[in-house]
Scaffold this motif. Structure first.
Motif, PDB file in Angstrom:
ATOM      1  N   GLU A   1     -12.727 -31.962  -2.734  1.00  0.00           N
ATOM      2  CA  GLU A   1     -11.444 -31.326  -2.989  1.00  0.00           C
ATOM      3  C   GLU A   1     -11.645 -30.239  -4.026  1.00  0.00           C
ATOM      4  N   LEU A   2     -11.361 -29.000  -3.636  1.00  0.00           N
ATOM      5  CA  LEU A   2     -11.506 -27.855  -4.523  1.00  0.00           C
ATOM      6  C   LEU A   2     -10.142 -27.436  -5.054  1.00  0.00           C
ATOM      7  N   THR A   3     -10.079 -27.085  -6.335  1.00  0.00           N
ATOM      8  CA  THR A   3      -8.878 -26.499  -6.935  1.00  0.00           C
ATOM      9  C   THR A   3      -9.286 -25.166  -7.525  1.00  0.00           C
ATOM     10  N   LEU A   4      -9.030 -24.105  -6.765  1.00  0.00           N
ATOM     11  CA  LEU A   4      -9.415 -22.754  -7.175  1.00  0.00           C
ATOM     12  C   LEU A   4      -8.219 -21.818  -7.014  1.00  0.00           C
ATOM     13  N   PRO A   5      -7.955 -20.968  -8.007  1.00  0.00           N
ATOM     14  CA  PRO A   5      -6.887 -19.972  -7.835  1.00  0.00           C
ATOM     15  C   PRO A   5      -7.353 -18.895  -6.854  1.00  0.00           C
ATOM     16  N   LYS A   6      -6.403 -18.291  -6.170  1.00  0.00           N
ATOM     17  CA  LYS A   6      -6.743 -17.205  -5.268  1.00  0.00           C
ATOM     18  C   LYS A   6      -7.310 -16.049  -6.086  1.00  0.00           C
ATOM     19  N   PRO A   7      -8.472 -15.497  -5.693  1.00  0.00           N
ATOM     20  CA  PRO A   7      -9.103 -14.458  -6.509  1.00  0.00           C
ATOM     21  C   PRO A   7      -8.316 -13.146  -6.470  1.00  0.00           C
ATOM     22  N   ASP A   8      -8.455 -12.385  -7.526  1.00  0.00           N
ATOM     23  CA  ASP A   8      -7.858 -11.046  -7.588  1.00  0.00           C
ATOM     24  C   ASP A   8      -8.776 -10.086  -6.842  1.00  0.00           C
ATOM     25  N   LEU A   9      -8.320  -9.581  -5.709  1.00  0.00           N
ATOM     26  CA  LEU A   9      -9.155  -8.732  -4.850  1.00  0.00           C
ATOM     27  C   LEU A   9      -8.850  -7.258  -5.025  1.00  0.00           C
ATOM     28  N   SER A  10      -8.098  -6.915  -6.075  1.00  0.00           N
ATOM     29  CA  SER A  10      -7.698  -5.515  -6.238  1.00  0.00           C
ATOM     30  C   SER A  10      -8.886  -4.590  -6.470  1.00  0.00           C
ATOM     31  N   SER A  11      -9.974  -5.115  -6.994  1.00  0.00           N
ATOM     32  CA  SER A  11     -11.154  -4.271  -7.246  1.00  0.00           C
ATOM     33  C   SER A  11     -12.090  -4.206  -6.045  1.00  0.00           C
ATOM     34  N   CYS A  12     -11.767  -4.935  -4.959  1.00  0.00           N
ATOM     35  CA  CYS A  12     -12.655  -4.983  -3.796  1.00  0.00           C
ATOM     36  C   CYS A  12     -12.400  -3.789  -2.886  1.00  0.00           C
ATOM     37  N   PRO A  13     -13.422  -3.275  -2.229  1.00  0.00           N
ATOM     38  CA  PRO A  13     -13.223  -2.226  -1.226  1.00  0.00           C
ATOM     39  C   PRO A  13     -12.252  -2.704  -0.161  1.00  0.00           C
ATOM     40  N   LYS A  14     -11.556  -1.743   0.439  1.00  0.00           N
ATOM     41  CA  LYS A  14     -10.527  -2.104   1.409  1.00  0.00           C
ATOM     42  C   LYS A  14     -11.078  -2.937   2.571  1.00  0.00           C
ATOM     43  N   ASN A  15     -12.319  -2.700   2.926  1.00  0.00           N
ATOM     44  CA  ASN A  15     -12.868  -3.456   4.073  1.00  0.00           C
ATOM     45  C   ASN A  15     -13.361  -4.843   3.685  1.00  0.00           C
ATOM     46  N   GLN A  16     -13.198  -5.205   2.398  1.00  0.00           N
ATOM     47  CA  GLN A  16     -13.635  -6.528   1.970  1.00  0.00           C
ATOM     48  C   GLN A  16     -12.511  -7.320   1.302  1.00  0.00           C
ATOM     49  N   ASP A  17     -11.295  -6.828   1.416  1.00  0.00           N
ATOM     50  CA  ASP A  17     -10.218  -7.504   0.691  1.00  0.00           C
ATOM     51  C   ASP A  17      -9.521  -8.575   1.520  1.00  0.00           C
TER      52      ASP A  17
END
Length: 485
Positions: free
Chosen positions: A430-446
């Motif tokens: 069981e994993l408890t992880l917040p959704k990552p902030d992808l704002s710094s990711c390239p559009k093709n990897q978000d």
């Protein structure tokens, strides 16, 4: 004079990809039946004299999948059981002085009767391992495939007609033979095959018990050489050989079939093999893995075999007068002459069992993992893991790592990171992880990251295999490889 040691002009070599293609094509074309089957156990064989054969036992094989022909669910080969932990025999070939690939016979089916003409140079007799799965090529009479002409004008030679089939992705031999798969209910017995003059097959209107069959054959003075039985919907063939006919065969066949039952423990032993296999490579779309998984689940779900076996068809030896006496009996639906395929007695009444149930790869893996049921220590998942593939992802150069240590979980991409916690018990993560902030990711990897890592309502089943880890989740199956600490 002391016996001379066997001498060979050319040394055998392991069968590889190119030789597997050539040998499988030639042997597969000659075989009447090609089956993926599991060895279940061995039983005594009684000959025409009623005595137990000291030469061989009847090894019972349970068919998992049919690649050519319409074999019964269960058949026998003659040999013994190998209780060792050794690898067994291997597939080999040799190359002659003209550069031609020739088969090497690593093992041969034993004989239920005293073997004739055998020498110390012959290959060893078949010794199968209970629970092991094999690819088996057989003749029309149910015996292992005999000699085949591999090159025009050359002498026919025997190859190794039975081989262990773990279904790893690089098992060239099993894969090449699986490509010969025929449409359902396709007969491997040609309609124009020549008739065997004194052999016929008798099909009953309804399945009969051993007493009724023996009575009918006795009235007609017919002697049986083969029998097809059914028990709880599972069909089975019993035949010592086309040239071995005797009155007691019906009793012997009923005794053998009545003692046979699929052992759940043997089936469950295959679960670990299945899970190890898919941990090596994404096999969600692999036909061999899917066939194997569906078959194991079907056998595990099948009701226990109980009750007396009953006969649907028997093969008899006799003249036209005997055939006519049987044909007019009310219990008999049809008497048909046997056919000859490669000189072997073939049964024209071959029938195929119902198709295997449709099960998705994810469902099959989840169920099989539950069957395996072994708990894993926390150390099994401790470490840094790099994702290498999955059902729904196309990775390319994209990278994701998952670090699991002492309850702390860190998921990292080149452009994002998430920290949280995890719990692991038995086989469930069981994993408890917040959704990552992808704002710094390239559009093709978000959008490509595996959402299941951040799904707090999801349950992840874990399957480790050496330096690899597999996560099974409702969103798919995902693969990780352990990195150096």
């Amino acid at each position: 004079m002391p016996a001379m040691a066997c001498q060979y002009e050319f040394a055998p070599e392991p069968v590889g990809g190119p030789s597997a293609q050539f040998l499988a094509r030639k042997m597969g074309a000659a075989a009447t039946f090609i089956d993926l089957a599991m060895a279940e156990g061995a039983a005594d064989v009684r000959g025409p004299d009623g005595k137990v054969s000291p030469w061989a036992k009847a090894i019972s094989f349970r068919v998992i999948d049919r690649w050519k022909g319409q074999s019964s669910d269960r058949f026998i080969l003659f040999g013994g059981l190998d209780g060792s932990n050794g690898p067994g025999w291997s597939l080999s070939h040799w190359v002659d002085d003209k550069g031609r690939i020739e088969p090497w016979e690593s093992v041969r089916e034993a004989s239920a009767l005293p073997p004739a003409g055998m020498t110390s140079c012959d290959p060893p007799a078949l010794m199968a391992k209970a629970g092991q799965t094999y690819v088996v090529l057989r003749e029309a009479d149910g015996r292992l495939l005999g000699a085949v002409e591999f090159h025009a004008g050359a002498h026919a030679r025997r190859g190794t007609a039975i081989a262990a089939a773990p279904l790893w992705p690089n098992d060239d031999w099993a894969r090449q033979l699986s490509y010969l798969r025929e449409p359902p209910r396709t007969s491997a017995i040609p309609a124009d095959a020549p008739v065997a003059p004194r052999h016929a097959f008798v099909r009953f209107r309804r399945a009969l018990d051993a007493t009724a069959v023996s009575r009918l054959l006795g009235q007609a003075k017919a002697i049986p050489f083969s029998a097809t039985l059914v028990r709880n919907g599972v069909s089975a063939d019993y035949r010592l050989g086309s040239d071995i006919a005797y009155d007691g065969l019906i009793t012997d066949a009923a005794r053998w079939a009545g003692a046979r039952t699929t052992n759940p423990a043997l089936l469950k032993a295959h679960v670990a093999t299945l899970l190890d296999t898919i941990a090596v490579r994404d096999l969600a779309n692999d036909s061999a893995w899917m066939t194997y998984a569906r078959a194991i689940l079907a056998l595990l779900d099948a009701p226990a075999e109980a009750g007396l076996p009953r006969f649907t068809t028997v093969g008899i030896v006799g003249d036209d007068a005997i055939w006519r006496r049987l044909a007019v009996l009310p219990e008999v639906a049809e008497v048909t002459p046997a056919r000859l395929v490669r000189g072997r007695i073939a049964d024209a009444f071959r029938s195929q069992s119902a198709s295997l149930p449709t099960v998705t790869a994810i469902e099959a893996h989840r169920r099989l993992t539950g069957i395996a049921g072994q708990d894993l220590p926390p150390s099994a998942i401790t470490g840094r893991w790099r994702m290498t593939g999955g059902d729904t992802l196309e990775f390319g150069e994209k990278v994701l790592t998952l670090d699991l240590r002492e309850g702390r979980a860190v998921a990292a991409m080149p452009c994002a990171r998430a920290e949280g916690s995890y719990r692991f018990a038995g086989r469930v993560l069981e994993l408890t992880l917040p959704k990552p902030d992808l704002s710094s990711c390239p559009k093709n990897q978000d959008h490509w990251y595996p959402a299941f890592l951040f799904d707090t309502d999801g349950v992840i089943t874990v399957r480790p295999a050496g330096d690899r880890l597999e996560f099974v989740h409702s969103g798919g199956t995902f693969h990780f490889r352990r990195e150096a600490m």
